[in-house]
Design a protein around this motif. Sequence first.
Motif, short mmCIF file in Angstrom:
data_model
loop_
_atom_site.label_atom_id
_atom_site.label_comp_id
_atom_site.label_asym_id
_atom_site.label_seq_id
_atom_site.Cartn_x
_atom_site.Cartn_y
_atom_site.Cartn_z
N PRO A 133 0.80 -1.25 0.00
CA PRO A 133 0.00 0.00 0.00
C PRO A 133 0.83 1.29 0.00
O PRO A 133 0.30 2.35 0.29
N PHE A 134 2.12 1.19 -0.30
CA PHE A 134 2.92 2.41 -0.33
C PHE A 134 3.88 2.34 -1.51
O PHE A 134 4.07 1.30 -2.13
N ASP A 135 4.54 3.45 -1.81
CA ASP A 135 5.43 3.55 -2.97
C ASP A 135 6.82 3.06 -2.57
O ASP A 135 7.55 3.76 -1.86
N THR A 136 7.19 1.88 -3.01
CA THR A 136 8.49 1.30 -2.65
C THR A 136 9.64 2.05 -3.31
O THR A 136 10.73 2.15 -2.74
N TYR A 137 9.41 2.62 -4.49
CA TYR A 137 10.46 3.37 -5.17
C TYR A 137 10.85 4.60 -4.37
O TYR A 137 12.03 4.87 -4.16
N ALA A 138 9.89 5.31 -3.84
CA ALA A 138 10.16 6.52 -3.05
C ALA A 138 10.86 6.16 -1.75
O ALA A 138 11.78 6.85 -1.31
N ILE A 139 10.47 5.06 -1.15
CA ILE A 139 11.09 4.65 0.12
C ILE A 139 12.53 4.24 -0.11
O ILE A 139 13.43 4.59 0.66
N SER A 140 12.80 3.49 -1.18
CA SER A 140 14.19 3.09 -1.45
C SER A 140 15.05 4.29 -1.79
O SER A 140 16.21 4.36 -1.41
N LYS A 141 14.50 5.27 -2.49
CA LYS A 141 15.23 6.49 -2.83
C LYS A 141 15.58 7.25 -1.55
O LYS A 141 16.69 7.74 -1.38
N MET A 142 14.61 7.35 -0.62
CA MET A 142 14.84 8.06 0.63
C MET A 142 15.88 7.32 1.47
O MET A 142 16.74 7.94 2.10
N SER A 143 15.84 5.99 1.44
CA SER A 143 16.79 5.19 2.20
C SER A 143 18.21 5.39 1.66
O SER A 143 19.16 5.53 2.43
N LEU A 144 18.34 5.40 0.34
CA LEU A 144 19.65 5.64 -0.26
C LEU A 144 20.16 7.04 0.05
O LEU A 144 21.35 7.25 0.29
N TYR A 145 19.29 8.02 0.08
CA TYR A 145 19.65 9.40 0.40
C TYR A 145 20.17 9.49 1.84
O TYR A 145 21.15 10.13 2.12
N LYS A 146 19.47 8.84 2.78
CA LYS A 146 19.87 8.84 4.19
C LYS A 146 21.23 8.17 4.36
O LYS A 146 22.04 8.63 5.15
N GLU A 147 21.49 7.06 3.64
CA GLU A 147 22.78 6.37 3.75
C GLU A 147 23.90 7.26 3.23
O GLU A 147 24.99 7.32 3.81
#
Length: 152
Positions: A133-147
């Motif tokens: 129920p959520f956008d996995t692409y946006a979450i992975s992008k945010m995770s990569l940004y945080k790393e």
Amino acid sequence: MKTQRTYTAVTLLLTLLFVVSLQASTGVRNESYYLGENPPESLSAADRAAAALSVDFYFEEEEYINDIPFDTKCISTQCKYRKAMAVEYEMEEEGYVDDIPFNTEKISEECLMQKAMEVVYKLSEESYVDDIPFDTYAISKMSLYKESMAQK
């Protein structure tokens, strides 16, 4: 050599005497007697004696008596089994012999793996299901940004 010839000759002689005595004791019956052509007075003494001895015995049928209230076959089998199980076999311990120059466990694993790889699975095409129920692409992008920010 002489002994062997003697034994052979004696054996042949005894066999011949046995055959001759066997034929003489059975006697040859005339088939015409069985056809009823000869009168009974012409029977030999042996035939008359055999006819006199041929008496038919008739016994009454006995009733079934169930005097053994168990299955004897079953009991004998169980008894033999108990006796066989009571025997203690003593065997000497064998020494270790390294007579297989390869690892059988590894070979069997490789064989099973090869067989599993040869199996071809034919799966039907699945229809699209939106089960996240959520956008996995946006979450992975945010995770990569945080790393990347954490590494700086």
